[in-house]
Scaffold this motif. Sequence first.
Motif, mmCIF file in Angstrom:
data_model
loop_
_atom_site.group_PDB
_atom_site.id
_atom_site.type_symbol
_atom_site.label_atom_id
_atom_site.label_comp_id
_atom_site.label_asym_id
_atom_site.label_seq_id
_atom_site.Cartn_x
_atom_site.Cartn_y
_atom_site.Cartn_z
ATOM 1 N N GLY A 245 0.813 -1.209 0.000
ATOM 2 C CA GLY A 245 0.000 0.000 0.000
ATOM 3 C C GLY A 245 0.845 1.257 0.000
ATOM 4 O O GLY A 245 0.533 2.230 -0.696
ATOM 5 N N GLY B 178 0.775 3.853 -2.938
ATOM 6 C CA GLY B 178 0.427 5.221 -2.549
ATOM 7 C C GLY B 178 1.484 6.216 -2.981
ATOM 8 O O GLY B 178 1.178 7.316 -3.447
ATOM 9 N N GLY C 170 -6.441 10.982 3.613
ATOM 10 C CA GLY C 170 -5.921 9.808 4.309
ATOM 11 C C GLY C 170 -6.536 9.654 5.686
ATOM 12 O O GLY C 170 -6.906 8.552 6.097
ATOM 13 N N LEU D 227 -10.015 8.342 5.368
ATOM 14 C CA LEU D 227 -10.033 6.898 5.086
ATOM 15 C C LEU D 227 -9.738 6.081 6.344
ATOM 16 O O LEU D 227 -10.392 5.065 6.607
ATOM 17 N N VAL D 228 -8.740 6.511 7.120
ATOM 18 C CA VAL D 228 -8.416 5.811 8.363
ATOM 19 C C VAL D 228 -9.599 5.879 9.320
ATOM 20 O O VAL D 228 -9.954 4.877 9.965
ATOM 21 N N ILE E 164 -12.165 3.401 8.229
ATOM 22 C CA ILE E 164 -11.785 2.038 8.592
ATOM 23 C C ILE E 164 -12.110 1.783 10.055
ATOM 24 O O ILE E 164 -12.616 0.722 10.418
ATOM 25 N N ASP F 21 -6.904 -3.827 5.822
ATOM 26 C CA ASP F 21 -6.799 -2.461 6.338
ATOM 27 C C ASP F 21 -5.353 -1.970 6.365
ATOM 28 O O ASP F 21 -5.105 -0.770 6.271
ATOM 29 N N ILE G 263 -4.566 -0.026 3.192
ATOM 30 C CA ILE G 263 -5.067 1.351 3.187
ATOM 31 C C ILE G 263 -4.185 2.234 4.064
ATOM 32 O O ILE G 263 -3.885 3.376 3.709
ATOM 33 N N PHE H 283 -1.135 2.902 2.077
ATOM 34 C CA PHE H 283 -1.450 3.814 0.979
ATOM 35 C C PHE H 283 -1.578 5.252 1.461
ATOM 36 O O PHE H 283 -1.122 6.177 0.799
ATOM 37 N N THR H 284 -2.195 5.433 2.615
ATOM 38 C CA THR H 284 -2.504 6.792 3.070
ATOM 39 C C THR H 284 -1.482 7.365 4.049
ATOM 40 O O THR H 284 -1.247 8.562 4.054
#
Length: 183
Positions: A53, A57, A72, A75-76, A79, A112, A115, A118-119
């Motif tokens: 990720g 990213g 980001g 998104l966290v 999650i 997760d 992600i 990625f973020t």
Amino acid sequence: MEFYSLFLVALALSLDAFGVSLCIGLNKSIGRKNKIQFMSSFGFFQFFFAISGAYIGFLFNKYVAFVPKVVGGALVLAIGVLMLRDGLKNKNECLFVKPGMVTIVGISVSIDAFIIGFTVLNDMESSVNLLYSTLFIGAVTFLMSLFAFLISKYLRKIHIVSKYADYIGGIILIVFGIEMIFF
């Protein structure tokens, strides 16, 4: 990323694996070999998805568009909310362990981490820091799974215990997401 923040992220990501390990460990028919396979799977896939990720990213930020920390953080935060929602679901039965389930369950509790990579992890100063950070996430997950298996033999009579891991992980990710958005 500071060690404290990295530790909180690793802890939050590992709580899915902790809950699943606790559930698996509550089943008396699961042997030591299966437990080691699950711990290794959880640790490896947390590491693999976090580093994958982060790399994707980084490429996305460099060649497509920069994803700001607010996105980001959102998104966290999402999650974390999803983890809380999963905690509210009624989990009446433990995982049914058959061949291939180690990989499937390892991937499912580690999505997760992709992600988060990625973020959050995509802007590390060096690839060495990224490698250490993602290895740390995998190691924390392995150790949390080990801890869950160790205490599960003492908690076999309490069926609701594994449900709390989703709540704790969700709350930590929500707080971390809010911190990313506003600070």
